[in-house]
Structures are given as C-alpha cells and as structure tokens.
Design a protein around this motif. Structure first.
Motif, PDB file in Angstrom:
ATOM      1  N   UNK A  45      26.002  38.772  25.776  1.00 52.02           N
ATOM      2  CA  UNK A  45      26.291  37.566  26.567  1.00 52.02           C
ATOM      3  C   UNK A  45      27.044  37.898  27.853  1.00 52.02           C
ATOM      4  N   UNK A  46      27.837  38.973  27.829  1.00 51.58           N
ATOM      5  CA  UNK A  46      28.570  39.351  29.049  1.00 51.58           C
ATOM      6  C   UNK A  46      27.935  40.574  29.705  1.00 51.58           C
ATOM      7  N   UNK A  47      26.739  40.946  29.238  1.00 53.62           N
ATOM      8  CA  UNK A  47      26.075  42.156  29.763  1.00 53.62           C
ATOM      9  C   UNK A  47      24.621  41.796  30.086  1.00 53.62           C
ATOM     10  N   UNK A  48      23.674  42.276  29.255  1.00 48.51           N
ATOM     11  CA  UNK A  48      22.253  42.134  29.592  1.00 48.51           C
ATOM     12  C   UNK A  48      21.721  40.699  29.534  1.00 48.51           C
ATOM     13  N   UNK A  49      22.310  39.846  28.709  1.00 51.02           N
ATOM     14  CA  UNK A  49      21.845  38.455  28.670  1.00 51.02           C
ATOM     15  C   UNK A  49      22.300  37.731  29.936  1.00 51.02           C
ATOM     16  N   UNK A 148      39.664  34.926  35.696  1.00 48.55           N
ATOM     17  CA  UNK A 148      41.066  34.958  35.257  1.00 48.55           C
ATOM     18  C   UNK A 148      41.125  35.834  34.005  1.00 48.55           C
ATOM     19  N   UNK A 149      41.776  36.981  34.129  1.00 48.19           N
ATOM     20  CA  UNK A 149      41.901  37.900  32.993  1.00 48.19           C
ATOM     21  C   UNK A 149      41.060  39.152  33.190  1.00 48.19           C
ATOM     22  N   UNK A 150      41.742  40.308  33.175  1.00 43.42           N
ATOM     23  CA  UNK A 150      41.032  41.591  33.344  1.00 43.42           C
ATOM     24  C   UNK A 150      40.944  42.321  32.011  1.00 43.42           C
ATOM     25  N   UNK A 151      40.461  41.603  30.996  1.00 40.40           N
ATOM     26  CA  UNK A 151      40.148  42.238  29.714  1.00 40.40           C
ATOM     27  C   UNK A 151      38.675  42.634  29.726  1.00 40.40           C
ATOM     28  N   UNK A 152      38.147  42.994  28.560  1.00 37.25           N
ATOM     29  CA  UNK A 152      36.752  43.453  28.518  1.00 37.25           C
ATOM     30  C   UNK A 152      35.788  42.398  29.041  1.00 37.25           C
ATOM     31  N   UNK A 153      35.938  41.166  28.560  1.00 30.89           N
ATOM     32  CA  UNK A 153      34.935  40.154  28.914  1.00 30.89           C
ATOM     33  C   UNK A 153      35.032  39.797  30.396  1.00 30.89           C
ATOM     34  N   UNK A 154      36.265  39.674  30.905  1.00 28.87           N
ATOM     35  CA  UNK A 154      36.438  39.366  32.328  1.00 28.87           C
ATOM     36  C   UNK A 154      35.823  40.448  33.202  1.00 28.87           C
TER      37      UNK A 154
END
Ligand code: FAD
Length: 403
Positions: A45-49, A148-154
């Motif tokens: 969802x946060x990559x190829x999709x 907002x947020x520099x974690x993996x998903x951000x």
C-alpha cells in the motif's frame, strides 16, 4: 475443539485460518473482519500499490475460492462489537458466534494528529486499501504534499510521491528520521537519500495546526512556518486495537498482554500480530511488533498450539522497507544498542549496521546487503555469538560462519 473464531481478517487472521487447515484442524473456522472484501497485505500500500505497479488483485492474500475450498467461513464487512467470555461468544453486528477458542488479530489503527484542522478533507492516513486508493488518486493531481512523520510509512510514501513528480516536505518532531526504529548510521543514510531525491526534511519540527477552511491547504509548524500543500499525509504511528480486549477484562498495556504461548489471561483467547504485546527471548521486556513476519509467525504458533503442537513463541524478528533504490532489511530487535559497527560502503548504499549491547549482537540493519541480513537471522536463530571484532573485520566470512 469445535470452533475457532478469528477476530480480524488481516495478515495474522488470514494466516491463522490457513495454518489451522494446514495443520489438520477439522473443526469450524470463522474469520471475521470489518473491512470489506477479501483479506489483503498492507506492505504494497505504501510501495507498489501506491505507485500503481500492482492492482487490488495483486495485494489480496487469497482468492474467494481458497476460503470456500478450505472450509473457512469468511465474514467480512462486519465488526465484532463485544466478547462474552463467560458464554464464549462474540457479538457481531450481523449476529453472535460461539467459540471454543478466540484469536484476537485486530491489528492497529492510525494515530490521529492531535492538532486543530487535522479533520479537514485532504488530511489522509495510510493503513487501509481504501486510504491507499484515496492517496493514489490524489497523487496524480497533487503538486505539493506535506508528510507528517518520518517513520517507515511516511518515508515510503515520500519516496513514491517524489517518483510521481510531487514536491514533498516531511515534518518530523524527532531530530532524526526513523529514530524509533533504526540506528544513527542508518538514519543518516536515509536522510541523505531522501534529501538527494529532492525531499525537504524538517527535523526536530512539529506540526502546530493544519491550515485551510474547507480543505487542507498546508500546515503551520511549531516554529511558526507555513508550508503550503494540496495533501497532508499523517504517518505518526499507530494505536493497537485493544478496545474489545479491554471491555472483556483482558490485560492490556499498549497491546493485548499475552504469555510466551500468545495466550491472554483467559486461556480460551489468544492475541497475535500488531495488537499483541508478548515476551520474547530477543528483548529484555515484552514487545509489540508491527511486521508481516511477526503476524505470520505468531499465527503459525497459535495454529500449531490449537492442533496439539504447542511451543513457546521465539521467532527471530525481521522487517523490510523499500525507499527509492534502497532496500532496508532488519534482523533482530536493535533497540537499546550501545555500539554500532558498519560493514560495507555507506556512500554506495550497500552496507550493514551491526547493533551491539556490550558483546551481544542484538541485530543488524542491512541496506541492499541481503546476504548479511540472512546471515544475521541465522546467527540469532542459533543464538550463535558474533564478536564485534568479527563483524568489524571486512575479510571475515560471515556467510560461511553463519551456516
Ligand atoms: P492487520 O493486517 O491490520 O489486520 C487487522 C484487521 O482486523 C484489520 O482489517 C482491521 O480492520 C480488523 N479489525 C479491527 N477491529 C475489528 C473488529 N472489532 N471486528 C472485526 N475486524 C476488526 N510490515 C513489514 O514487515 N514490512 C513492510 O514493508 C510493511 N509495510 C507496511 C506498509 C503499510 C502501509 C502498513 C499499514 C503496514 C506495513 N507493514 C509492513 C506492517 C504489516 O502490514 C502489519 O504488521 C501487519 O499487517 C499486521 O497484521 P495484523 O493481522 O496484526 O493486522
């Protein structure tokens, strides 16, 4: 045992149902999820999709026929609203279901941004396929995005947004990116990587409010700066879904508390995946992990236990994240390390950071060094020592040593 009800039809819930059948369970299996449609995997969802390289079919864990063929009663689009422990019954908005064993695989939900304006249209999180659809659609027309947020998903989102030609500003309250999850050398590498790809990183900066009246037009940071944006993506972590467990009187502590067999204080109820806090030989205190590995391995542990092969959960944690051209893989739990040793070439983007506490290897973060990652997983599984001196010696044959 006659009926296993699995609450939550995500990665861990699906895997429990599949695992029960693989392990020969011949009772009733009911898999209940509140999202519509078939169970799916979240990592794309946060990559190829998000980038449009994979379709909705491509993220599904299994087709409809798998559930029918395996006698798994899949009830999706329905929410469990309560657990009656005395009667061993779950309450559903579509009717009650009795269980002999209940598996809580309820996952987590996005932590909301606690500032004025955070409920405006144009402020979006990224947890579900529905949210990914909104973001995918908005990315095609957006010009400026604030993450907002520099974690993996951000950062994964930022990476895909840059590839789509969108201007990206990442606002992070902590002084470095990925600060909760990786060591300083890895964090610095990813900060440089994203900056070199044109992402503007504002570290040590919070968001004071979301700007806009009818929809979000940007954010105001805690130092008073205003950043314009057509889209504000909130990726500041999650909260485990523990309400049901709490209402049922189960122990909860930022996650449903379970023992080494993943049982709650009620032996007829297990909890696994993102919603569970469990003891592990790989950390000094119980942990709650958000990873596919953890969801799958815990599901396997519970299905084995329900079919007569109980064993304590001790799997080595591992995780991955794709950002730009860099593939990060983490083996072990590196929180609490007091020393790092870098192998490989950071400037070339091919390196591993070995994280030690004293002489004990806690884990390693590998960027585009899959062989190191696999070697460390083997070492941690075998509880084999790797001295800091060995890790630091570039001529030391880690692969052979770990076999
Ligand atoms: P989930 O998959 O969240 O499933 C829980 C389900 O339970 C949900 O569908 C939820 O709606 C449902 N539910 C909740 N309450 C109820 C109720 N009362 N009644 C019925 N159903 C209910 N991990 C990695 O290892 N690598 C990655 O690269 C990676 N990337 C990720 C990218 C994104 C965008 C996200 C969101 C996560 C990513 N993860 C990644 C984490 C990984 O996807 C999760 O750890 C994993 O999905 C956890 O599985 P789970 O079954 O515990 O929870």
């Amino acid at each position: 045992m006659a009926t296993v009800v699995i609450a939550g039809a995500g990665q861990a819930g699906y895997q429990t149902a599949a695992g029960l059948r693989q392990d020969g369970f011949d009772g009733r299996v009911v898999l209940v999820g509140d999202e519509p449609g078939l169970p799916y995997q979240r990592p794309p969802l946060s990559k190829t999709y998000l980038s449009g390289h994979v379709t909705a079919d491509g993220v599904r864990l299994r087709g409809q026929e798998f559930f029918a063929d395996n006698g798994i009663e899949l009830v999706t689009g329905h929410r469990i609203t309560g657990i009656d422990r005395a009667a061993r019954r779950v309450r559903l908005d579509s009717g009650d279901v009795d269980y002999d064993h209940l598996v809580l695989a309820l996952g987590a939900c996005n932590r909301p941004l606690p500032v004025p304006g955070a409920d405006l249209p144009g402020v979006v999180g990224l947890r579900t396929v529905a949210e990914a659809d909104v973001l995918r659609d908005r990315l095609s027309s957006a010009r400026d995005v604030v993450v907002v947020g520099a974690g993996f998903i951000g950062l994964e989102f930022a990476s895909v947004a840059r590839d789509a030609g969108v201007a990206v500003t990442v606002v992070e309250a902590k002084p470095r990116v990925l600060s909760r999850v990786v060591s300083e050398p890895t964090s610095e590498f990813f900060a440089r990587l994203h900056s070199s790809r044109g992402v503007r990183l504002l570290l040590g900066t919070g968001v004071a409010r979301v700007l806009g009246e009818e929809r979000a037009t940007g954010v105001e940071t805690t130092d008073g700066s205003r950043i314009e944006a057509d889209l504000v993506v909130v990726a500041i972590g999650v909260r485990p879904n523990t309400d049901l467990a709490e209402q049922a009187g189960l122990a909860v502590d930022d996650g449903v508390v379970v023992d080494e067999h993943l049982r709650t204080c009620d032996p007829a109820i297990s909890a696994i995946g993102d919603c569970a806090r469990f003891p592990t030989p790989h950390a000094d205190a119980p942990v709650r992990l958000e990873s596919v590995q953890n969801a799958i391995d815990q599901a396997r542990c519970v299905s084995a236990s329900l079919t007569g092969n109980a064993r304590a959960y001790a799997a080595v944690p591992w995780f991955w994240s794709d950002q730009g051209s860099a593939k990060l893989q983490i083996a072990g739990l590196t929180t609490g390390h007091d020393r790092t040793i870098v192998r490989g070439d950071v400037d070339e983007g091919r390196f591993s950071v070995f994280c030690y506490r004293g002489k004990r290897l806690l884990g390693a973060e590998s960027v585009s060094r899959a062989a190191d990652h696999m070697a460390v997983r083997r070492l941690l599984t075998a509880e084999a020592p790797l001295d800091p001196e060995q890790a630091a010696d570039p001529s030391f044959d880690l692969k052979s040593y770990s076999r």
